[in-house]
Design a protein around this motif. Sequence first.
Motif, PDB file in Angstrom:
ATOM      1  N   GLU A  50      37.079-112.161  36.173  1.00  0.00           N
ATOM      2  CA  GLU A  50      35.367-111.463  36.141  1.00  0.00           C
ATOM      3  C   GLU A  50      35.443-110.327  37.063  1.00  0.00           C
ATOM      4  O   GLU A  50      34.375-109.457  36.905  1.00  0.00           O
ATOM      5  CB  GLU A  50      34.434-112.558  36.736  1.00  0.00           C
ATOM      6  CG  GLU A  50      34.067-113.772  35.842  1.00  0.00           C
ATOM      7  CD  GLU A  50      35.269-114.564  35.450  1.00  0.00           C
ATOM      8  OE1 GLU A  50      35.200-115.548  34.320  1.00  0.00           O
ATOM      9  OE2 GLU A  50      36.149-114.631  36.242  1.00  0.00           O
ATOM     10  N   SER A  68      32.359-107.861  34.601  1.00  0.00           N
ATOM     11  CA  SER A  68      31.270-109.221  34.574  1.00  0.00           C
ATOM     12  C   SER A  68      30.162-108.596  35.153  1.00  0.00           C
ATOM     13  O   SER A  68      28.851-109.438  35.101  1.00  0.00           O
ATOM     14  CB  SER A  68      31.618-110.279  35.199  1.00  0.00           C
ATOM     15  OG  SER A  68      31.826-109.905  36.528  1.00  0.00           O
ATOM     16  N   LEU A  69      29.913-107.310  35.599  1.00  0.00           N
ATOM     17  CA  LEU A  69      28.551-106.452  35.965  1.00  0.00           C
ATOM     18  C   LEU A  69      27.693-105.917  35.229  1.00  0.00           C
ATOM     19  O   LEU A  69      26.746-105.618  35.524  1.00  0.00           O
ATOM     20  CB  LEU A  69      29.104-106.303  37.465  1.00  0.00           C
ATOM     21  CG  LEU A  69      29.579-107.064  38.564  1.00  0.00           C
ATOM     22  CD1 LEU A  69      30.138-106.165  39.668  1.00  0.00           C
ATOM     23  CD2 LEU A  69      28.316-107.774  38.859  1.00  0.00           C
ATOM     24  N   PHE A 113      21.153-117.402  42.964  1.00  0.00           N
ATOM     25  CA  PHE A 113      21.681-117.132  41.462  1.00  0.00           C
ATOM     26  C   PHE A 113      20.928-118.033  40.179  1.00  0.00           C
ATOM     27  O   PHE A 113      20.731-117.047  39.271  1.00  0.00           O
ATOM     28  CB  PHE A 113      23.331-117.591  41.434  1.00  0.00           C
ATOM     29  CG  PHE A 113      24.000-117.609  40.199  1.00  0.00           C
ATOM     30  CD1 PHE A 113      24.455-116.221  39.490  1.00  0.00           C
ATOM     31  CD2 PHE A 113      23.993-118.507  39.333  1.00  0.00           C
ATOM     32  CE1 PHE A 113      25.016-116.141  38.375  1.00  0.00           C
ATOM     33  CE2 PHE A 113      24.635-118.515  38.166  1.00  0.00           C
ATOM     34  CZ  PHE A 113      25.377-117.299  37.664  1.00  0.00           C
ATOM     35  N   MET A 157      23.566-113.917  32.720  1.00  0.00           N
ATOM     36  CA  MET A 157      24.694-114.121  33.707  1.00  0.00           C
ATOM     37  C   MET A 157      24.923-112.814  34.503  1.00  0.00           C
ATOM     38  O   MET A 157      25.360-112.781  35.862  1.00  0.00           O
ATOM     39  CB  MET A 157      25.916-114.665  32.838  1.00  0.00           C
ATOM     40  CG  MET A 157      27.080-114.723  33.525  1.00  0.00           C
ATOM     41  SD  MET A 157      27.162-116.485  34.689  1.00  0.00           S
ATOM     42  CE  MET A 157      28.900-116.571  35.050  1.00  0.00           C
ATOM     43  N   ARG A 190      24.617-112.326  38.648  1.00  0.00           N
ATOM     44  CA  ARG A 190      25.955-111.939  39.180  1.00  0.00           C
ATOM     45  C   ARG A 190      25.625-110.441  40.264  1.00  0.00           C
ATOM     46  O   ARG A 190      26.122-110.479  41.176  1.00  0.00           O
ATOM     47  CB  ARG A 190      27.176-111.615  38.142  1.00  0.00           C
ATOM     48  CG  ARG A 190      28.388-111.734  38.908  1.00  0.00           C
ATOM     49  CD  ARG A 190      29.504-111.304  38.119  1.00  0.00           C
ATOM     50  NE  ARG A 190      29.624-112.271  37.125  1.00  0.00           N
ATOM     51  CZ  ARG A 190      30.511-113.325  37.251  1.00  0.00           C
ATOM     52  NH1 ARG A 190      30.977-113.636  38.285  1.00  0.00           N
ATOM     53  NH2 ARG A 190      30.495-114.027  36.058  1.00  0.00           N
ATOM     54  N   GLN A 191      25.122-109.595  39.380  1.00  0.00           N
ATOM     55  CA  GLN A 191      24.637-108.373  40.138  1.00  0.00           C
ATOM     56  C   GLN A 191      23.913-108.495  41.470  1.00  0.00           C
ATOM     57  O   GLN A 191      23.895-107.960  42.395  1.00  0.00           O
ATOM     58  CB  GLN A 191      23.808-107.348  39.191  1.00  0.00           C
ATOM     59  CG  GLN A 191      24.592-106.806  38.175  1.00  0.00           C
ATOM     60  CD  GLN A 191      23.798-106.219  36.989  1.00  0.00           C
ATOM     61  OE1 GLN A 191      22.605-106.058  37.142  1.00  0.00           O
ATOM     62  NE2 GLN A 191      24.286-106.008  35.890  1.00  0.00           N
ATOM     63  N   LEU A 242      23.614-111.367  43.181  1.00  0.00           N
ATOM     64  CA  LEU A 242      24.738-112.252  44.167  1.00  0.00           C
ATOM     65  C   LEU A 242      25.526-110.872  44.918  1.00  0.00           C
ATOM     66  O   LEU A 242      25.477-110.970  46.286  1.00  0.00           O
ATOM     67  CB  LEU A 242      25.504-112.975  43.635  1.00  0.00           C
ATOM     68  CG  LEU A 242      25.179-114.352  43.291  1.00  0.00           C
ATOM     69  CD1 LEU A 242      26.040-115.359  42.609  1.00  0.00           C
ATOM     70  CD2 LEU A 242      24.583-115.131  44.237  1.00  0.00           C
ATOM     71  N   TRP A 252      29.831-113.623  44.290  1.00  0.00           N
ATOM     72  CA  TRP A 252      29.521-112.770  42.986  1.00  0.00           C
ATOM     73  C   TRP A 252      30.613-113.075  42.013  1.00  0.00           C
ATOM     74  O   TRP A 252      30.574-113.097  40.964  1.00  0.00           O
ATOM     75  CB  TRP A 252      29.282-111.319  43.047  1.00  0.00           C
ATOM     76  CG  TRP A 252      30.448-110.649  43.603  1.00  0.00           C
ATOM     77  CD1 TRP A 252      30.800-110.299  44.875  1.00  0.00           C
ATOM     78  CD2 TRP A 252      31.394-109.828  42.723  1.00  0.00           C
ATOM     79  NE1 TRP A 252      31.950-109.414  44.768  1.00  0.00           N
ATOM     80  CE2 TRP A 252      32.258-109.155  43.344  1.00  0.00           C
ATOM     81  CE3 TRP A 252      31.359-109.677  41.194  1.00  0.00           C
ATOM     82  CZ2 TRP A 252      33.311-108.453  42.773  1.00  0.00           C
ATOM     83  CZ3 TRP A 252      32.420-108.973  40.672  1.00  0.00           C
ATOM     84  CH2 TRP A 252      33.450-108.374  41.181  1.00  0.00           C
ATOM     85  N   THR A 253      31.843-113.576  42.810  1.00  0.00           N
ATOM     86  CA  THR A 253      33.052-113.901  41.879  1.00  0.00           C
ATOM     87  C   THR A 253      33.070-115.531  41.273  1.00  0.00           C
ATOM     88  O   THR A 253      33.835-115.679  40.519  1.00  0.00           O
ATOM     89  CB  THR A 253      34.403-113.643  42.591  1.00  0.00           C
ATOM     90  OG1 THR A 253      34.493-114.563  43.528  1.00  0.00           O
ATOM     91  CG2 THR A 253      34.320-112.201  43.259  1.00  0.00           C
ATOM     92  N   PRO A 288      30.724-117.723  39.724  1.00  0.00           N
ATOM     93  CA  PRO A 288      30.181-118.131  38.442  1.00  0.00           C
ATOM     94  C   PRO A 288      30.985-117.775  37.211  1.00  0.00           C
ATOM     95  O   PRO A 288      31.374-116.351  37.144  1.00  0.00           O
ATOM     96  CB  PRO A 288      28.773-117.534  38.107  1.00  0.00           C
ATOM     97  CG  PRO A 288      28.433-117.356  39.706  1.00  0.00           C
ATOM     98  CD  PRO A 288      29.744-116.834  40.291  1.00  0.00           C
TER      99      PRO A 288
END
Length: 548
Positions: free
Chosen positions: A160, A172-173, A359, A377, A381-382, A384, A395-396, A398
């Motif tokens: 991710e 993933s962001l 989250f 998702m 994540r952004q 976090l 952030w890594t 999930p």
Amino acid sequence: MPSPPVLTLRLALDRLTSTDANHYAIWVLHSPFPDGYAHHDRVWDEAMSQLWGRWQDFFSLRELPLVPHVPSAYVPPVEPSATPQINLEMLLNQVGPPLAAGGQTGRLMQGLGVSLWNWLFDGPLRSTLERSLGMAMGLDCPLHLQLDIRAPELISLPWEIMQPEPGRPAVSLGSQLLFSRTTSAVDALPPIALDRSLRILLVLGEGGSGSAAATLQLSQEAAVLKHLLEQSTSRLGAAAVVPCQVSTLVEPDTKTLVTTLERGQFNVFFYAGHGVPAPDGGLLFLQAGTALSGMELAQVLARCRLRLAVFNTCWGAQPDQRQNQVIPRSSLAEVLLHHGVPAVLAMRDSIADEEALSFIQVLAQGLAQRQSVAQAMATARQHLLTVYRFNHPAWTLPVLYQHPQFEGTLLQPMDLAVTQLPGQEMSRSQTPVMRCVDQPTRLWRMGGGLLRVGRLPDNDLVISEPWVSGQHAEVFCRTGLGAKADQSTYYLRDFSRFGSYYYDGHTWQHVHRSEVPLPLGTILRFGSPEGQLLEFTLEGNPSPAPLG
């Protein structure tokens, strides 16, 4: 905003031969265009191994007490004298210049992310990716990149965090490029109907100590989570409100959990509690002395047609290992996906309660805004990363697994979900209500196109009669399509033990665990022919005449 259509690029990654564990094949399983089915081979060299090892030294949480060891990517043993000496600082300098903030940890995060990207997207696969991204931009829609990791020793890697170059967002962001893991060795999904509301079952398992204080804390956490999830739509406009119903179970036994799932018609499952890896999907500890395997849970989640399962438990996205060998398809997330759960969100490592709470709240808000699971998702994540910084592992953690046939959408688009009467703007005086026949001033309004009826206090209409189930029934609105797009029909859906009754103008009709159209002006009773008389009508309409 609701999610636009997406293009999908799906890649597979597996060991090339059984004799040399360093060589891997990467190929395209699904491409948005016909000539995009490329493949190439890669060697996992010593430089990647050392970079991955150093990354774990800084970011792995496996030294925490009572947390099981998680295997690193398997690298064949070599003689110490044959191990080349890698200058890690020089390797990081090749990836990119030193960061202005974050120090060594930030450089490691960026260094491994860029190195993983370059390792995966080399040669013809990079061309396929670039062309797919161009097509998505031309169609003004995201590209969903899915990675099918068939070599179990590579599952623990944080794919991710991949990023194409320093200064660019991780895979993933982004909003233009969405990311999930997947597996192709699954059965076809049955047709999935889009829902009008979020119906969440929140389960808090054993907290660890089993003391009364721990149980009380779990109950308080459940109340906080329930409040956050149900308030996830509070910032949306009135026309965009998505009803969010949350039911909670604190340290349930297996029978209670299964019964609740079978009767509740939920579409999202949240679990928070203690868990450990095991060969059949790990073990979730519901209460002291009661553990449920991932395979056992998968059976009931798939049978009850859950769309999304979210796990705040250690190592839910990690496979088990025996004698330093990773057991294929043994992680909780993979087992659920193989049994037919369309999407599973689990943690790669241990996550702090505060991080998980933050989250989950943002994730629920994204889902309530009709975003796809992958898009919600990415948004969470952004959040976090913003709160806990790029060089922090939060952030890594999930990891999203998504069935290759599942598009990731849970809710109907807004234009199909807005509730209004045919050809009219609904004012307050025209709001559908459930009204007590014996006391006409007592009424319960139908907000957001849904009215929940039952004995439990989290229903919209609470009826304390003994024959009424905890979650007895719901009244909802379904909007027509095509030429009938301006017409709405109300329905009664019963999922109770004893059923519901409605008067059709001549006699009482019984409906049990099914749904029927519900015209305005219908008289109802829930659970028994002797139950409280209620009328489904418009607020302000005159009371009904006595029944004949």
